[in-house]
Design a protein around this motif. Structure first.
Motif, PDB file in Angstrom:
ATOM      1  N   THR A 216       0.842  -1.196   0.000  1.00  0.00           N
ATOM      2  CA  THR A 216       0.000   0.000   0.000  1.00  0.00           C
ATOM      3  C   THR A 216       0.872   1.238   0.000  1.00  0.00           C
ATOM      4  OG1 THR A 216      -0.120  -0.089   2.430  1.00  0.00           O
ATOM      5  CG2 THR A 216      -1.903  -1.136   1.198  1.00  0.00           C
ATOM      6  N   LEU A 217       0.376   2.299  -0.631  1.00  0.00           N
ATOM      7  CA  LEU A 217       1.116   3.559  -0.697  1.00  0.00           C
ATOM      8  C   LEU A 217       0.185   4.704  -0.339  1.00  0.00           C
ATOM      9  CD1 LEU A 217       1.924   1.801  -3.602  1.00  0.00           C
ATOM     10  CD2 LEU A 217       3.838   3.379  -3.340  1.00  0.00           C
ATOM     11  N   VAL A 234       3.997   1.510   2.375  1.00  0.00           N
ATOM     12  CA  VAL A 234       4.955   2.471   1.845  1.00  0.00           C
ATOM     13  C   VAL A 234       4.432   3.892   2.038  1.00  0.00           C
ATOM     14  CG1 VAL A 234       6.174   3.286  -0.220  1.00  0.00           C
ATOM     15  CG2 VAL A 234       5.801   0.823   0.134  1.00  0.00           C
ATOM     16  N   ALA A 235       5.208   4.728   2.687  1.00  0.00           N
ATOM     17  CA  ALA A 235       4.874   6.134   2.871  1.00  0.00           C
ATOM     18  C   ALA A 235       5.537   6.960   1.776  1.00  0.00           C
ATOM     19  CB  ALA A 235       5.341   6.624   4.237  1.00  0.00           C
ATOM     20  N   ALA A 246       4.561   4.565  10.533  1.00  0.00           N
ATOM     21  CA  ALA A 246       3.857   3.287  10.417  1.00  0.00           C
ATOM     22  C   ALA A 246       4.357   2.443   9.247  1.00  0.00           C
ATOM     23  CB  ALA A 246       2.358   3.540  10.253  1.00  0.00           C
ATOM     24  N   ALA A 247       5.057   3.056   8.305  1.00  0.00           N
ATOM     25  CA  ALA A 247       5.446   2.376   7.074  1.00  0.00           C
ATOM     26  C   ALA A 247       6.712   1.548   7.238  1.00  0.00           C
ATOM     27  CB  ALA A 247       5.653   3.408   5.969  1.00  0.00           C
ATOM     28  N   ILE A 250       9.934   4.248   3.028  1.00  0.00           N
ATOM     29  CA  ILE A 250       9.581   5.605   2.613  1.00  0.00           C
ATOM     30  C   ILE A 250      10.143   5.822   1.214  1.00  0.00           C
ATOM     31  CG2 ILE A 250       9.775   8.067   3.103  1.00  0.00           C
ATOM     32  CD1 ILE A 250      10.153   7.318   6.065  1.00  0.00           C
ATOM     33  N   THR A 251       9.260   6.084   0.274  1.00  0.00           N
ATOM     34  CA  THR A 251       9.665   6.271  -1.108  1.00  0.00           C
ATOM     35  C   THR A 251       9.869   7.759  -1.409  1.00  0.00           C
ATOM     36  OG1 THR A 251       9.131   5.687  -3.406  1.00  0.00           O
ATOM     37  CG2 THR A 251       7.287   6.369  -2.008  1.00  0.00           C
ATOM     38  N   ARG A 252      10.048   8.076  -2.659  1.00  0.00           N
ATOM     39  CA  ARG A 252      10.191   9.472  -3.058  1.00  0.00           C
ATOM     40  C   ARG A 252       8.845  10.196  -2.933  1.00  0.00           C
ATOM     41  NH1 ARG A 252      13.645   7.922  -8.547  1.00  0.00           N
ATOM     42  NH2 ARG A 252      15.550   7.256  -7.445  1.00  0.00           N
ATOM     43  N   THR A 253       8.849  11.501  -3.146  1.00  0.00           N
ATOM     44  CA  THR A 253       7.620  12.282  -3.014  1.00  0.00           C
ATOM     45  C   THR A 253       6.714  12.081  -4.223  1.00  0.00           C
ATOM     46  OG1 THR A 253       8.412  14.269  -4.147  1.00  0.00           O
ATOM     47  CG2 THR A 253       8.957  14.048  -1.798  1.00  0.00           C
TER      48      THR A 253
END
Length: 270
Positions: A216-217, A234-235, A246-247, A250-253
């Motif tokens: 989930t993102l 994934v945040a 919670a993630a 952490i990916t890019r914006t």
């Protein structure tokens, strides 16, 4: 192995121009071609995400969407409802009385329209600025039908006034309903059994896909439940701190194709 990817829209899939970039479209279509279920998971109604589904080729038989923050799970080709949790007339009447006490405007929404009861004097709802998919109709609370089925109620006003109102919501209300912010100026109130995580759980049962087979993102408070539910939450790089905490990753914006980056990393390369 990731078999389903659930993606929030605003602040996640969409950039600041409310668009899906070409790179992200390409990556998600590749994921679908590999047999991965790509599911848009939004607070909006199905009509409000239809053009994004079309862009991504997600309107075919076997495609699904989670709308109203998990209140509805639907087939995207026909709109057929697989799971639905609603508010009743009694709920809406009670919540409207609360909104008047707090001095904030309230709207409530079903599958076809947005209802607009009289707001507090001088405090019109701002919801019309963001909801373009459904028509707005003025309504008298005294004239509501007894069999009313509402998907969610919302308070939409300037952030400072909303935050002050949230602090005054009684505990019995927060215990009775699912209450979450989906934008800084938008509070959503839903059936207690509604959140994006529960929507994913219902869809997973239908498809035979476990939580540990989902990614989930998301970026906002209303994404927390699905971030926590999935095996891989994934945040976005632009997510609020609670979502990042919670993630698992952490990916890019959302302006740096963060969705595409995470899907390539964990889905296309699995």
């Amino acid at each position: 192995m990731i078999k389903l990817v659930a993606i929030d829209l605003d602040g996640t899939l969409l950039n600041e121009e409310k668009k899906i970039t070409t790179e992200t479209q390409t990556v998600l279509k590749r994921a679908k071609e590999q047999g991965v279920k790509v599911v848009l998971c939004s607070g909006r109604p199905l009509l409000g995400i239809a053009h994004y589904l079309d862009e991504l080729g997600l309107r075919e038989s076997g495609d699904f969407a989670i709308t109203y923050n998990g209140g509805l799970v639907q087939k995207t080709d026909t709109g057929k409802i697989l799971s639905e949790k609603i508010l009743t007339k009694s709920d809406v009447v009670s919540l409207y009385a609360l909104s008047q006490e707090l001095g904030v405007p309230m709207n409530f929404i079903d599958l076809e329209k947005v209802y607009s009861p009289a707001p507090p004097a001088g405090k019109p709802s701002l919801y019309g600025n963001i909801m373009k998919a459904l028509p707005f109709v003025s309504v008298s609370m005294a004239a509501l039908p007894d069999d009313l089925k509402i998907n969610k109620a919302i308070f939409c006003t300037d952030q400072q006034a909303l935050d002050q109102a949230i602090e005054q919501i009684p505990e019995f209300i927060t215990e009775k309903y699912t209450i979450m912010k989906s934008r800084p100026f938008l509070l959503e109130i839903l059936n207690k059994e509604v959140d994006k995580g529960k929507g994913l759980q219902a869809l997973g049962r239908h498809l035979g896909i476990r939580a540990d087979e989902m990614m989930t993102l998301g970026d906002q408070e209303n994404d927390l439940a699905m971030i926590r539910y999935a095996g891989l939450g994934v945040a976005m790089g632009n997510a609020i701190d609670d979502v990042k905490a919670a993630a698992q990753f952490i990916t890019r914006t959302n302006t740096e194709d963060g969705v595409a980056y995470a899907v390539e990393k964990f889905v296309l390369n699995q």
